[in-house]
Design a protein around this motif. Structure first.
Motif, short mmCIF file in Angstrom:
data_model
loop_
_atom_site.label_atom_id
_atom_site.label_comp_id
_atom_site.label_asym_id
_atom_site.label_seq_id
_atom_site.Cartn_x
_atom_site.Cartn_y
_atom_site.Cartn_z
N GLY A 120 -4.67 -1.31 -5.33
CA GLY A 120 -5.06 -0.37 -4.29
C GLY A 120 -4.45 -0.73 -2.95
N GLU A 121 -4.35 0.27 -2.10
CA GLU A 121 -3.93 0.06 -0.72
C GLU A 121 -5.11 0.44 0.17
OE1 GLU A 121 -0.73 1.59 2.62
OE2 GLU A 121 -0.48 2.24 0.54
N THR A 122 -5.55 -0.51 0.99
CA THR A 122 -6.69 -0.26 1.86
C THR A 122 -6.29 0.69 2.98
OG1 THR A 122 -6.23 -2.08 3.37
CG2 THR A 122 -7.58 -2.58 1.40
N HIS A 123 -7.28 1.20 3.71
CA HIS A 123 -7.01 2.08 4.85
C HIS A 123 -6.23 1.35 5.94
CE1 HIS A 123 -9.30 5.38 3.24
NE2 HIS A 123 -10.31 4.57 3.00
N GLU A 124 -6.30 0.02 5.95
CA GLU A 124 -5.57 -0.78 6.93
C GLU A 124 -4.14 -1.09 6.45
OE1 GLU A 124 -8.68 -1.77 5.70
OE2 GLU A 124 -9.67 -0.77 7.38
N GLY A 125 -3.79 -0.66 5.25
CA GLY A 125 -2.45 -0.89 4.73
C GLY A 125 -2.28 -2.17 3.93
N THR A 126 -3.36 -2.87 3.65
CA THR A 126 -3.31 -4.11 2.87
C THR A 126 -3.32 -3.78 1.37
OG1 THR A 126 -4.54 -5.23 4.61
CG2 THR A 126 -4.45 -6.32 2.46
N ALA A 127 -2.45 -4.45 0.63
CA ALA A 127 -2.43 -4.26 -0.83
C ALA A 127 -3.48 -5.16 -1.47
CB ALA A 127 -1.06 -4.61 -1.38
#
Length: 161
Positions: A120-127
């Motif tokens: 997944g990719e978080t809303h903050e852009g972290t994988a």
């Protein structure tokens, strides 16, 4: 000369030409459908795409995160637990099978064991990538294989390498 009568087959001619699919092959198809449906594309607002794959009546769905365990006894509970977590945490997500799938089946009950990768990719852009061990039980209900029990353990500490 005696008369010869043809005895009609119990199976229509066209059906006799279709190869019989083993319970293991059918269950594997249902597992693939389940995994494919566990994505942000298929479940953007809800998980209704999963409902036809799940058993009718009580379910036993358990997700083990090491220090936290989530239990669901119905599809509605499962969806109520997972959709807020997914929507609040991830911009996008998908699940893929990451191992062989071991399926053991009778005519009406099957168990499957395999590993998946949740990406997944978080809303903050972290994988975020999580390996998960899955054991699932499928049962014939209304002529279809349906998921009635699942135990997923998230490898949050690298124990399943």
């Amino acid at each position: 000369m005696p008369r010869v009568y043809s005895i009609p087959s119990a199976q229509p001619r066209m059906l006799a030409m279709v190869p019989h699919r083993t319970p293991e092959a059918v269950v594997r198809g249902r597992i693939d459908a389940w995994v494919d449906a566990w994505s942000s594309d298929a479940c953007a607002t809800d998980m209704e795409v999963l409902r036809p794959l799940m058993g009718k009546g009580p379910l036993n769905m358990m997700s083990d995160f090491g220090s936290d365990i989530a239990l669901s006894d119905s599809f509605d509970t499962y969806q109520a637990i997972w959709m807020p977590v997914l929507r609040e945490t991830f911009r996008s997500w998908q699940v893929a099978i990451a191992s062989d799938v071991d399926i053991r089946a009778s005519q009406s009950l099957a168990s499957a064991a395999y590993f998946t990768l949740f990406e997944g990719e978080t809303h903050e852009g972290t994988a975020m990538i999580q390996r998960q061990a899955v054991t699932a039980v499928w049962e014939i209900q209304d002529g279809e294989w349906r998921l009635v029990q699942e135990h997923t353990s998230v490898d949050s500490e690298g124990r399943m390498a």
